[in-house]
Design an enzyme around this catalytic site. Structure first.
Site, short mmCIF file in Angstrom:
data_model
loop_
_atom_site.label_atom_id
_atom_site.label_comp_id
_atom_site.label_asym_id
_atom_site.label_seq_id
_atom_site.Cartn_x
_atom_site.Cartn_y
_atom_site.Cartn_z
N HIS A 112 130.61 61.62 68.58
CA HIS A 112 130.72 60.97 69.90
C HIS A 112 129.34 60.88 70.56
CE1 HIS A 112 132.90 60.37 73.88
NE2 HIS A 112 131.69 60.68 74.28
N GLU A 113 128.64 61.99 70.60
CA GLU A 113 127.32 62.00 71.25
C GLU A 113 126.28 61.25 70.43
OE1 GLU A 113 126.94 62.95 74.29
OE2 GLU A 113 129.04 63.59 74.33
N HIS A 127 126.36 57.62 71.31
CA HIS A 127 125.61 57.34 72.53
C HIS A 127 124.11 57.22 72.23
CE1 HIS A 127 129.01 57.79 75.13
NE2 HIS A 127 129.12 59.09 74.99
#
Length: 217
Positions: free
Chosen positions: A25-26, A29
């Site tokens: 998820h990170e 980003h």
């Protein structure tokens, strides 16, 4: 799907899901910000799958206890990006939940492969852990996606909202940043005890509906 209690198997399964879902998820980003021209995540060592670089202590504890949590936000400078800073910020934010939705879709594929579904039913002892892991993997990734879309700092939904709102209105919402952690703790742990289950309505109910659609359970 998500079970109550923290028996050893649940702890192991959630830990494995945690080490996959939150770092990816990170990383999403960080990669998107880097692609759009901001070197900040790369300079801070966030373009990595190393969980140590991404995991947040309190977000990890929340995930292990209730199945939803958060990681360290990826720091970005939208004014380094090539396009409109506010639109680009929203794009960087939305790829995190989209990554969890994609992981849930991948985790649901085995439930539609006949030879695997027959294995689950014919040898429950041998495949029980795999079946349980896959159900939790799909369910928890969906929950993380919906949870992160909440418009509460430091979650992605807040950053998406700020990126889409007119600049002047976004500025007026900036003071919420200092209360974000307290709001999250209240939403997850305290408000449900008072009969105000916002998380249940906005996160768990759509998670259950989409989980049933994807997996058929």
């Amino acid at each position: 799907m998500l079970t109550s209690g923290l028996d050893p198997v649940t702890i192991i399964v959630r830990a494995i899901v945690l080490l996959i879902a939150l770092p990816l998820h990170e990383l999403a980003h960080a990669l998107m910000a880097d692609y759009l021209g901001d070197p900040t995540p790369r300079n801070m060592g966030r373009i990595t799958l190393n969980p140590i670089k991404h995991l947040d202590l309190f977000g990890t504890i929340a995930f292990m206890i209730v199945g939803i949590g958060w990681a360290k936000p990826v720091m970005v400078n939208p004014y380094n990006m090539r396009g409109n800073p506010h639109t680009d910020m929203a794009i960087v934010a939305v790829v995190g939940p989209l990554t969890n939705f994609a992981l849930a879709l991948l985790g649901a594929i085995p439930f539609h492969l006949e030879f695997l579904t027959s294995l689950f039913t014919s040898t429950p002892d041998a495949s029980g852990f795999i079946f349980y892991f896959l159900t939790e993997f799909v369910y928890l990734n969906l929950a993380l996606a919906f949870f992160n879309l909440l418009p509460v700092p430091p979650l992605d939904g807040y950053k998406i909202l700020i990126g889409l709102l007119p600049f002047e209105i976004g500025l007026k919402l900036q003071p919420l940043n200092q209360y974000g952690f307290l709001i999250l703790i209240a939403l997850i742990f305290f408000l449900p005890r008072m009969g105000i289950d916002i998380i249940g309505t906005i996160v768990w109910q759509p998670t259950q509906a989409l989980f049933s659609l994807l997996v058929g359970l």
